[in-house]
Design an enzyme around this catalytic site. Structure first.
Site, PDB file in Angstrom:
ATOM      1  N   ASP A  45      47.992  35.642  41.253  1.00 38.96           N
ATOM      2  CA  ASP A  45      46.648  36.388  41.624  1.00 38.96           C
ATOM      3  C   ASP A  45      46.364  36.269  42.881  1.00 38.96           C
ATOM      4  O   ASP A  45      46.474  35.140  43.407  1.00 38.96           O
ATOM      5  CB  ASP A  45      45.697  35.613  40.748  1.00 38.96           C
ATOM      6  CG  ASP A  45      44.345  35.948  40.851  1.00 38.96           C
ATOM      7  OD1 ASP A  45      43.803  36.841  39.992  1.00 38.96           O
ATOM      8  OD2 ASP A  45      43.551  35.480  41.843  1.00 38.96           O
ATOM      9  N   TYR A  50      41.398  37.401  50.320  1.00 39.13           N
ATOM     10  CA  TYR A  50      42.136  36.180  50.617  1.00 39.13           C
ATOM     11  C   TYR A  50      43.061  36.252  51.863  1.00 39.13           C
ATOM     12  O   TYR A  50      43.537  35.229  52.365  1.00 39.13           O
ATOM     13  CB  TYR A  50      43.188  35.836  49.271  1.00 39.13           C
ATOM     14  CG  TYR A  50      42.605  35.375  48.199  1.00 39.13           C
ATOM     15  CD1 TYR A  50      41.162  35.330  48.067  1.00 39.13           C
ATOM     16  CD2 TYR A  50      43.198  35.325  46.978  1.00 39.13           C
ATOM     17  CE1 TYR A  50      40.314  35.119  46.760  1.00 39.13           C
ATOM     18  CE2 TYR A  50      42.701  35.160  45.675  1.00 39.13           C
ATOM     19  CZ  TYR A  50      41.328  35.002  45.768  1.00 39.13           C
ATOM     20  OH  TYR A  50      40.619  34.773  44.505  1.00 39.13           O
ATOM     21  N   LYS A  79      42.284  42.250  43.952  1.00 39.15           N
ATOM     22  CA  LYS A  79      40.844  42.296  43.713  1.00 39.15           C
ATOM     23  C   LYS A  79      40.268  43.133  44.752  1.00 39.15           C
ATOM     24  O   LYS A  79      40.682  43.002  45.839  1.00 39.15           O
ATOM     25  CB  LYS A  79      40.211  41.260  43.682  1.00 39.15           C
ATOM     26  CG  LYS A  79      40.770  40.044  42.393  1.00 39.15           C
ATOM     27  CD  LYS A  79      40.056  38.942  42.404  1.00 39.15           C
ATOM     28  CE  LYS A  79      40.913  37.607  41.743  1.00 39.15           C
ATOM     29  NZ  LYS A  79      41.752  37.220  42.704  1.00 39.15           N
ATOM     30  N   HIS A 112      36.106  42.453  42.789  1.00 36.05           N
ATOM     31  CA  HIS A 112      35.952  41.024  42.891  1.00 36.05           C
ATOM     32  C   HIS A 112      34.647  40.455  42.564  1.00 36.05           C
ATOM     33  O   HIS A 112      34.417  39.387  42.024  1.00 36.05           O
ATOM     34  CB  HIS A 112      36.287  40.679  44.343  1.00 36.05           C
ATOM     35  CG  HIS A 112      36.928  39.306  44.200  1.00 36.05           C
ATOM     36  ND1 HIS A 112      37.689  38.945  45.560  1.00 36.05           N
ATOM     37  CD2 HIS A 112      36.684  38.032  43.604  1.00 36.05           C
ATOM     38  CE1 HIS A 112      38.062  37.766  45.348  1.00 36.05           C
ATOM     39  NE2 HIS A 112      37.295  37.150  44.480  1.00 36.05           N
TER      40      HIS A 112
END
Length: 248
Positions: A45, A50, A79, A112
């Site tokens: 994930d 990120y 996401k 997200h």
């Protein structure tokens, strides 16, 4: 690690995934991805925010052959960043994730957050832009570039509005979910709509000393079961059929 959940469209998703929040840099990501594959993880994930999609893509491409695995043997989730809400930006964001991760398709792609960057939560533009994003994801899903689509951090009101105007009901809603924040009403609604509820922060927030791990009830159960508090918390979710991404 091989237990899976069947999403409403028939796609099989591992119940437990490897979360990559706050994991950045090739020197950290490469050994972690190798260790995860070696331990049996087959779901990874990530997210645009990120800032680690490129390194994860490189690591998977490097290590999959070492474990006799192919692309179809793993499940990759990414996401949409809040800055990329809206039709054109959403399309470009999915293309960027595909390129960064070095794959032809994603197994799951989520919005997200229901909000948009630089907009106040009360701004009506949030609803319009996230509706545009979802309509775009429906087209991408129909084109086969993603095998399942969903949302993250959506409340009951966000979901009911989305479902009321969509042709595809989200396959997944990824939210914070643990004994200190069970969100039972949301869980029941997702079940009624065939939406798989997936948990994050199953061990509590990312602070150094999680209140969950220090919880006396959790500690008591852990002692009785000869398990660690972390194992108890993860089992609390999975025994309910709730998927999770274990953060490291």
């Amino acid at each position: 690690m091989q237990k899976a959940v069947l999403l409403s469209n028939g796609v099989s998703m591992p119940l437990v995934g490897f979360g990559t929040y706050k994991i950045r840099g090739k020197d950290l990501i490469f050994p972690l991805i190798k260790a995860a594959l070696q331990s049996g993880y087959r779901s990874f994930d990530t997210a645009a925010v990120y800032r680690n999609e490129c390194e994860i893509g490189e690591a998977l491409r490097h290590y999959l052959p070492e474990f006799n695995l192919k692309r179809e043997d793993i499940f990759i989730t990414s996401k949409l960043s809040p800055r990329d809400q809206g039709s054109e930006r959403c399309q470009q964001a999915v293309d960027n994730s595909l390129t960064s991760l070095q794959v032809d398709y994603l197994d799951l792609f989520l919005i997200h957050w229901p909000g948009c960057q630089k907009l106040k939560p009360s701004d009506p533009a949030n609803r319009e832009l996230r509706s545009q994003s979802w309509a775009t994801l429906e087209k991408i899903y129909e084109a086969g570039k993603v095998r399942a689509i969903g949302v993250s951090n959506y409340t009951l009101s966000h979901l009911t509005h989305l479902i009321g105007q969509s042709s595809v009901i989200p396959h997944v809603n990824q939210v914070e979910y643990h004994p200190h924040y069970p969100q039972e009403e949301l869980k029941l609604y997702c079940e009624s709509q065939g939406i798989h509820l997936q948990a994050y922060s199953s061990l509590g927030t990312t602070v150094k000393k999680s209140p969950l791990l220090q919880d006396p009830v959790v500690a008591s159960v852990a002692t009785r079961c000869s398990a660690s508090p972390a194992q108890v918390l993860l089992r609390w979710a999975t025994q309910q059929g709730i998927g999770l991404n274990q953060e490291h």
